[in-house]
Design a protein around this motif. Structure first.
Motif, PDB file in Angstrom:
ATOM      1  N   SER A  44       0.844  -1.192   0.000  1.00  0.00           N
ATOM      2  CA  SER A  44       0.000   0.000   0.000  1.00  0.00           C
ATOM      3  C   SER A  44       0.883   1.247   0.000  1.00  0.00           C
ATOM      4  O   SER A  44       1.760   1.386   0.857  1.00  0.00           O
ATOM      5  CB  SER A  44      -0.907   0.006   1.236  1.00  0.00           C
ATOM      6  N   ASP A  45       0.615   2.122  -0.966  1.00  0.00           N
ATOM      7  CA  ASP A  45       1.363   3.383  -1.048  1.00  0.00           C
ATOM      8  C   ASP A  45       0.378   4.490  -1.425  1.00  0.00           C
ATOM      9  O   ASP A  45       0.204   4.813  -2.606  1.00  0.00           O
ATOM     10  CB  ASP A  45       2.473   3.269  -2.096  1.00  0.00           C
ATOM     11  N   GLY A  49      -1.837   7.013  -5.241  1.00  0.00           N
ATOM     12  CA  GLY A  49      -3.209   7.384  -5.566  1.00  0.00           C
ATOM     13  C   GLY A  49      -3.445   8.869  -5.424  1.00  0.00           C
ATOM     14  O   GLY A  49      -4.140   9.485  -6.243  1.00  0.00           O
ATOM     15  N   GLU A  50      -2.854   9.462  -4.400  1.00  0.00           N
ATOM     16  CA  GLU A  50      -3.046  10.893  -4.168  1.00  0.00           C
ATOM     17  C   GLU A  50      -2.510  11.734  -5.320  1.00  0.00           C
ATOM     18  O   GLU A  50      -2.982  12.842  -5.565  1.00  0.00           O
ATOM     19  CB  GLU A  50      -2.372  11.291  -2.854  1.00  0.00           C
ATOM     20  N   ALA A  51      -1.536  11.217  -6.035  1.00  0.00           N
ATOM     21  CA  ALA A  51      -1.004  11.941  -7.192  1.00  0.00           C
ATOM     22  C   ALA A  51      -2.065  12.118  -8.269  1.00  0.00           C
ATOM     23  O   ALA A  51      -1.994  13.039  -9.086  1.00  0.00           O
ATOM     24  CB  ALA A  51       0.204  11.192  -7.765  1.00  0.00           C
ATOM     25  N   PHE A  52      -3.086  11.236  -8.266  1.00  0.00           N
ATOM     26  CA  PHE A  52      -4.178  11.339  -9.227  1.00  0.00           C
ATOM     27  C   PHE A  52      -5.447  11.902  -8.591  1.00  0.00           C
ATOM     28  O   PHE A  52      -6.484  11.990  -9.243  1.00  0.00           O
ATOM     29  CB  PHE A  52      -4.482   9.970  -9.835  1.00  0.00           C
ATOM     30  N   GLY A  53      -5.384  12.275  -7.307  1.00  0.00           N
ATOM     31  CA  GLY A  53      -6.518  12.926  -6.668  1.00  0.00           C
ATOM     32  C   GLY A  53      -7.412  12.021  -5.858  1.00  0.00           C
ATOM     33  O   GLY A  53      -8.522  12.402  -5.493  1.00  0.00           O
ATOM     34  N   TYR A  54      -6.981  10.796  -5.548  1.00  0.00           N
ATOM     35  CA  TYR A  54      -7.812   9.925  -4.708  1.00  0.00           C
ATOM     36  C   TYR A  54      -6.931   9.109  -3.773  1.00  0.00           C
ATOM     37  O   TYR A  54      -5.734   8.945  -3.996  1.00  0.00           O
ATOM     38  CB  TYR A  54      -8.667   8.985  -5.569  1.00  0.00           C
ATOM     39  N   ASN A  55      -7.543   8.595  -2.703  1.00  0.00           N
ATOM     40  CA  ASN A  55      -6.828   7.733  -1.772  1.00  0.00           C
ATOM     41  C   ASN A  55      -7.837   6.931  -0.967  1.00  0.00           C
ATOM     42  O   ASN A  55      -8.480   7.463  -0.064  1.00  0.00           O
ATOM     43  CB  ASN A  55      -5.948   8.552  -0.822  1.00  0.00           C
ATOM     44  N   PHE A  56      -8.009   5.680  -1.304  1.00  0.00           N
ATOM     45  CA  PHE A  56      -8.909   4.806  -0.564  1.00  0.00           C
ATOM     46  C   PHE A  56      -8.169   3.962   0.474  1.00  0.00           C
ATOM     47  O   PHE A  56      -8.772   3.457   1.417  1.00  0.00           O
ATOM     48  CB  PHE A  56      -9.661   3.886  -1.522  1.00  0.00           C
ATOM     49  N   ASP A  57      -6.853   3.777   0.305  1.00  0.00           N
ATOM     50  CA  ASP A  57      -6.100   2.866   1.159  1.00  0.00           C
ATOM     51  C   ASP A  57      -6.060   3.327   2.610  1.00  0.00           C
ATOM     52  O   ASP A  57      -5.969   4.527   2.891  1.00  0.00           O
ATOM     53  CB  ASP A  57      -4.664   2.725   0.652  1.00  0.00           C
ATOM     54  N   GLY A  58      -6.063   2.346   3.517  1.00  0.00           N
ATOM     55  CA  GLY A  58      -5.872   2.640   4.935  1.00  0.00           C
ATOM     56  C   GLY A  58      -6.949   2.022   5.809  1.00  0.00           C
ATOM     57  O   GLY A  58      -7.893   1.381   5.342  1.00  0.00           O
ATOM     58  N   TYR A  68      -7.836  -1.496   0.625  1.00  0.00           N
ATOM     59  CA  TYR A  68      -6.708  -1.541  -0.316  1.00  0.00           C
ATOM     60  C   TYR A  68      -7.231  -1.467  -1.741  1.00  0.00           C
ATOM     61  O   TYR A  68      -8.065  -2.261  -2.158  1.00  0.00           O
ATOM     62  CB  TYR A  68      -5.906  -2.831  -0.131  1.00  0.00           C
ATOM     63  N   THR A  69      -6.707  -0.499  -2.512  1.00  0.00           N
ATOM     64  CA  THR A  69      -7.110  -0.322  -3.905  1.00  0.00           C
ATOM     65  C   THR A  69      -6.411  -1.329  -4.797  1.00  0.00           C
ATOM     66  O   THR A  69      -5.189  -1.488  -4.733  1.00  0.00           O
ATOM     67  CB  THR A  69      -6.772   1.098  -4.386  1.00  0.00           C
ATOM     68  N   GLY A  70      -7.181  -2.001  -5.642  1.00  0.00           N
ATOM     69  CA  GLY A  70      -6.629  -3.030  -6.513  1.00  0.00           C
ATOM     70  C   GLY A  70      -5.692  -2.475  -7.568  1.00  0.00           C
ATOM     71  O   GLY A  70      -5.468  -1.270  -7.675  1.00  0.00           O
ATOM     72  N   PRO A 126     -15.993  -8.897   0.351  1.00  0.00           N
ATOM     73  CA  PRO A 126     -14.538  -8.858   0.148  1.00  0.00           C
ATOM     74  C   PRO A 126     -14.039  -7.585  -0.524  1.00  0.00           C
ATOM     75  O   PRO A 126     -12.890  -7.185  -0.301  1.00  0.00           O
ATOM     76  CB  PRO A 126     -14.265 -10.080  -0.726  1.00  0.00           C
ATOM     77  N   TYR A 127     -14.890  -6.939  -1.321  1.00  0.00           N
ATOM     78  CA  TYR A 127     -14.468  -5.705  -1.989  1.00  0.00           C
ATOM     79  C   TYR A 127     -15.699  -4.923  -2.406  1.00  0.00           C
ATOM     80  O   TYR A 127     -16.836  -5.433  -2.399  1.00  0.00           O
ATOM     81  CB  TYR A 127     -13.596  -6.001  -3.218  1.00  0.00           C
ATOM     82  N   PHE A 128     -15.501  -3.676  -2.776  1.00  0.00           N
ATOM     83  CA  PHE A 128     -16.542  -2.870  -3.394  1.00  0.00           C
ATOM     84  C   PHE A 128     -15.912  -2.067  -4.514  1.00  0.00           C
ATOM     85  O   PHE A 128     -14.679  -2.009  -4.635  1.00  0.00           O
ATOM     86  CB  PHE A 128     -17.244  -1.959  -2.378  1.00  0.00           C
ATOM     87  N   SER A 129     -16.738  -1.468  -5.351  1.00  0.00           N
ATOM     88  CA  SER A 129     -16.249  -0.696  -6.493  1.00  0.00           C
ATOM     89  C   SER A 129     -16.374   0.791  -6.221  1.00  0.00           C
ATOM     90  O   SER A 129     -17.333   1.236  -5.592  1.00  0.00           O
ATOM     91  CB  SER A 129     -17.023  -1.056  -7.763  1.00  0.00           C
ATOM     92  N   GLU A 130     -15.402   1.553  -6.698  1.00  0.00           N
ATOM     93  CA  GLU A 130     -15.426   3.006  -6.589  1.00  0.00           C
ATOM     94  C   GLU A 130     -15.005   3.615  -7.922  1.00  0.00           C
ATOM     95  O   GLU A 130     -14.467   2.922  -8.792  1.00  0.00           O
ATOM     96  CB  GLU A 130     -14.481   3.487  -5.480  1.00  0.00           C
ATOM     97  N   GLU A 131     -15.250   4.913  -8.052  1.00  0.00           N
ATOM     98  CA  GLU A 131     -14.799   5.643  -9.233  1.00  0.00           C
ATOM     99  C   GLU A 131     -13.540   6.428  -8.887  1.00  0.00           C
ATOM    100  O   GLU A 131     -13.439   7.009  -7.815  1.00  0.00           O
ATOM    101  CB  GLU A 131     -15.885   6.603  -9.732  1.00  0.00           C
ATOM    102  N   ALA A 132     -12.585   6.432  -9.811  1.00  0.00           N
ATOM    103  CA  ALA A 132     -11.334   7.160  -9.594  1.00  0.00           C
ATOM    104  C   ALA A 132     -10.678   7.412 -10.948  1.00  0.00           C
ATOM    105  O   ALA A 132     -10.887   6.641 -11.899  1.00  0.00           O
ATOM    106  CB  ALA A 132     -10.387   6.375  -8.693  1.00  0.00           C
ATOM    107  N   PRO A 133      -9.878   8.473 -11.069  1.00  0.00           N
ATOM    108  CA  PRO A 133      -9.189   8.728 -12.340  1.00  0.00           C
ATOM    109  C   PRO A 133      -8.023   7.774 -12.548  1.00  0.00           C
ATOM    110  O   PRO A 133      -7.405   7.303 -11.591  1.00  0.00           O
ATOM    111  CB  PRO A 133      -8.702  10.175 -12.179  1.00  0.00           C
TER     112      PRO A 133
END
Length: 312
Positions: A44-45, A49-58, A68-70, A126-133
């Motif tokens: 996890s880093d 993700g933050e470089a593209f404007g999102y952060n789901f990890d943590g 954790y983002t796939g 086990p997971y869910f879907s989100e929108e991100a760039p």
């Protein structure tokens, strides 16, 4: 010599080169299944993700789930390769070993990684879907895995997810107009940001014209982390407005979908109105009538005019 056992302490550092020697697995990926030991290594880093404007990890707020983002940098993520290795780790008898990036390995330019513990995917969701760039700034679907700790784990305040875990039920609450608007992943100065500004200014002129205060709804759908924020809501009339900075066909079509999406989460169901900077074409007026949505538009001389679904 490759070891099948695990002897790295929770909270300890383990570089990728050293991990390869001890436990196997390739070097560079965010998800690395090992052929030499019964493990899947998950890196996890959040900075990436933050470089593209999102952060789901943590961690979630209660620190009972690590999000954790796939993997997959362009286009919709697919349930294959590393993502599939996480999803099927129990069936294949593998442990999920999670690491978080922290600092640089002394004497190198490589990131160091701290081992935070052994995990498994949540058995119920086990997971869910989100929108991100993605890397090309196109909005796509990503997987966010929900990992449950097995035994001791390491926590830092900086490892908390900025989005949080999914909601179990839909929550709809009234908030002030000043409340944070829905996340758009757009930077200031872009066309999308300019459109949002035009819509906000149109809303302000309409509120001033009526001499009335409005609110907005904050809607967080079940199974998602991101809240939706409506534009204007008139509580006295139970009327919900969607504002657009242009009266094009695409804008009107989009507004219809947004209003219908919002309406199903609000009780009692509000009437629906599209707020525009000028009158749309006759065919679009007919479209709005057919779906039962009013239209309020700005006029240079008289302020604002209204077309109701029953107006002909």
């Amino acid at each position: 010599m490759i070891s099948d056992g695990w002897n790295t302490p929770v909270g300890g550092f383990l570089g990728r080169d050293e991990r390869m020697v001890q436990y196997g697995g390739a070097k560079y990926g965010g998800i690395e299944p090992s052929r030499q030991s019964p493990n899947v290594f998950v890196y996890s880093d959040p900075a990436r993700g933050e470089a593209f404007g999102y952060n789901f990890d943590g961690w979630n707020e209660s620190r009972t789930v690590f999000l954790y983002t796939g993997e997959g940098r362009t286009g919709d993520q697919q349930m294959r390769d590393g993502n599939r290795a996480i999803l099927e780790h129990r069936r294949k008898g593998r442990a999920l070993r999670v690491f978080v990036a922290e600092g640089i390995i002394p004497g190198t330019s490589q990131k160091n990684h701290r081992y935070i513990g052994k995990f498994e995917v949540d058995r119920e969701q086990p997971y869910f879907s989100e929108e991100a760039p993605d890397e090309e700034n196109e909005i796509r679907t990503v997987f966010v895995f929900r990992l449950r700790p097995l035994g001791e784990t390491f926590h830092r305040d900086t490892d908390q997810s900025s989005s949080g875990d999914v909601r179990l039920i839909t929550e709809s609450v009234l908030v002030s107009l000043e409340a944070h608007v829905s996340q758009t992943f757009e930077n200031p100065g872009t066309k999308a940001a300019a459109a949002v500004r035009r819509e906000s200014e149109l809303c302000a002129r309409y509120a001033s014209h009526l001499g009335r205060s409005f609110q907005r709804w904050k809607i967080t759908p079940a199974g998602e982390t991101r809240s939706l924020f409506t534009d204007l809501y008139d509580q006295e009339e139970n009327e919900l407005y969607e504002a657009k900075g242009t009266a094009t066909r695409d804008a009107v079509r989009q507004s219809i979908g947004q209003l219908l999406d919002y309406q199903r989460h609000i009780t009692p169901k509000p009437s629906l109105t599209l707020l525009l900077p000028h009158r749309p074409s006759d065919d679009l007026v007919d479209l709005l009538r057919n779906v039962g949505i009013s239209c309020v538009y700005e006029e240079p001389e008289s302020g604002f005019s209204r077309i109701s679904p029953t107006t002909r």
